[in-house]
Write a protein that holds these residues in place. Sequence first.
Motif, PDB file in Angstrom:
ATOM      1  N   ARG A 173      -2.052   6.056  -5.626  1.00 29.48           N
ATOM      2  CA  ARG A 173      -3.259   6.859  -5.890  1.00 29.48           C
ATOM      3  C   ARG A 173      -3.083   8.319  -5.468  1.00 29.48           C
ATOM      4  O   ARG A 173      -3.898   8.881  -4.730  1.00 29.48           O
ATOM      5  N   GLY A 174      -1.994   8.895  -5.942  1.00 30.77           N
ATOM      6  CA  GLY A 174      -1.776  10.316  -5.699  1.00 30.77           C
ATOM      7  C   GLY A 174      -0.946  10.639  -4.482  1.00 30.77           C
ATOM      8  O   GLY A 174      -0.508  11.785  -4.312  1.00 30.77           O
ATOM      9  N   ASN A 183       0.835  -1.190   0.000  1.00 30.29           N
ATOM     10  CA  ASN A 183       0.000   0.000   0.000  1.00 30.29           C
ATOM     11  C   ASN A 183       0.874   1.245   0.000  1.00 30.29           C
ATOM     12  O   ASN A 183       2.107   1.151  -0.094  1.00 30.29           O
ATOM     13  N   ALA A 184       0.248   2.398   0.082  1.00 35.37           N
ATOM     14  CA  ALA A 184       0.995   3.655   0.008  1.00 35.37           C
ATOM     15  C   ALA A 184       2.038   3.762   1.108  1.00 35.37           C
ATOM     16  O   ALA A 184       3.166   4.215   0.882  1.00 35.37           O
ATOM     17  N   ARG A 225       2.847   4.059  -8.477  1.00 37.69           N
ATOM     18  CA  ARG A 225       1.862   5.147  -8.458  1.00 37.69           C
ATOM     19  C   ARG A 225       0.445   4.661  -8.712  1.00 37.69           C
ATOM     20  O   ARG A 225      -0.514   5.325  -8.323  1.00 37.69           O
ATOM     21  N   ARG A 226       0.295   3.526  -9.366  1.00 38.86           N
ATOM     22  CA  ARG A 226      -1.054   2.952  -9.499  1.00 38.86           C
ATOM     23  C   ARG A 226      -1.610   2.563  -8.135  1.00 38.86           C
ATOM     24  O   ARG A 226      -2.815   2.619  -7.901  1.00 38.86           O
TER      25      ARG A 226
END
Length: 303
Positions: free
Chosen positions: A211-212, A183-184, A207-208
Amino acid sequence: MNLDHAQLRALAAVVREGSFERAAAALHVTPSAVSQRIKALEDRVGRLLVQRTSPATATPDGRVLVQLAEQAALLEHDALNRLGVAEDTPRATLPVAVNHDSLETWFMDAAIGFAARTRATLDLRAEDQDHTAELLRSGAVMGAVTTLAEPVQGCRLHALGSMRYAATCSPEFHRRYFSGGVNAQSLAAAPVLVYNRKDALQGRFARRIMRGAPWQPPVWWLPSARAFVRASLAGLGWTMNPLPLVQADLDAGRLVLLRARAFEDTPLYWQHWRVASDTMSALTDAVLDAARGLIRRRGTGAE
């Protein structure tokens, strides 16, 4: 207007070698002689043909004459070969740009197949697949494995299939950084292996998932495909490895995927100058044969 072939060969050598000094060595003349030939050719056509930079590059007008010179040399080689006197002349060499991962996996099969078809040799330039087309545009190479799906002006395009990349790491690395999921947060903390500043594969994959969210992980810069594999096995970081290079390690459990279906397929194309040459046709046939092992999708045949 008649053009001097020695002057054209000097121009092509400067662009191919990147400097007047290396061009002189390749042509077995002095740098002064190369400079004089280029100056005389520029005076003849009334155009600047070479940017005196490091490396030296052709101007747009120079590219036209570089292609003329390289095509003339290739057609001369083909003609002498048909006459049966090629054994008495120097072998032709085709400058070709290939992305690093293709060079490490399937492209050497193309080189071997090419050697079985012709006496010519290859001058292989390793470059990121997103940037090989620029070498084709500049006149530095006559053919390129590239991700560019549109033909470069004056070139023919053949779809090859896709190189499959897998987001992989060692089992211990996965337990340390991704036991709670990919995850991020985990991607921001986990060290990543990146080939060079042109390598965008890892960023696209991350980056997929991000998510920003900002992605500024610790980075190992490693400009070698095989060093990537060794570093992955040693647990230095995660990366997008070419699947053919790591399939055995995945099967043996020495590497694992970051998550299910952690793949990225990169379409590849073979582009080459549009020239009616037996030697170029032999190279294209060898490239298409060697690329049969790439991932296939509908519509990825030769165009």
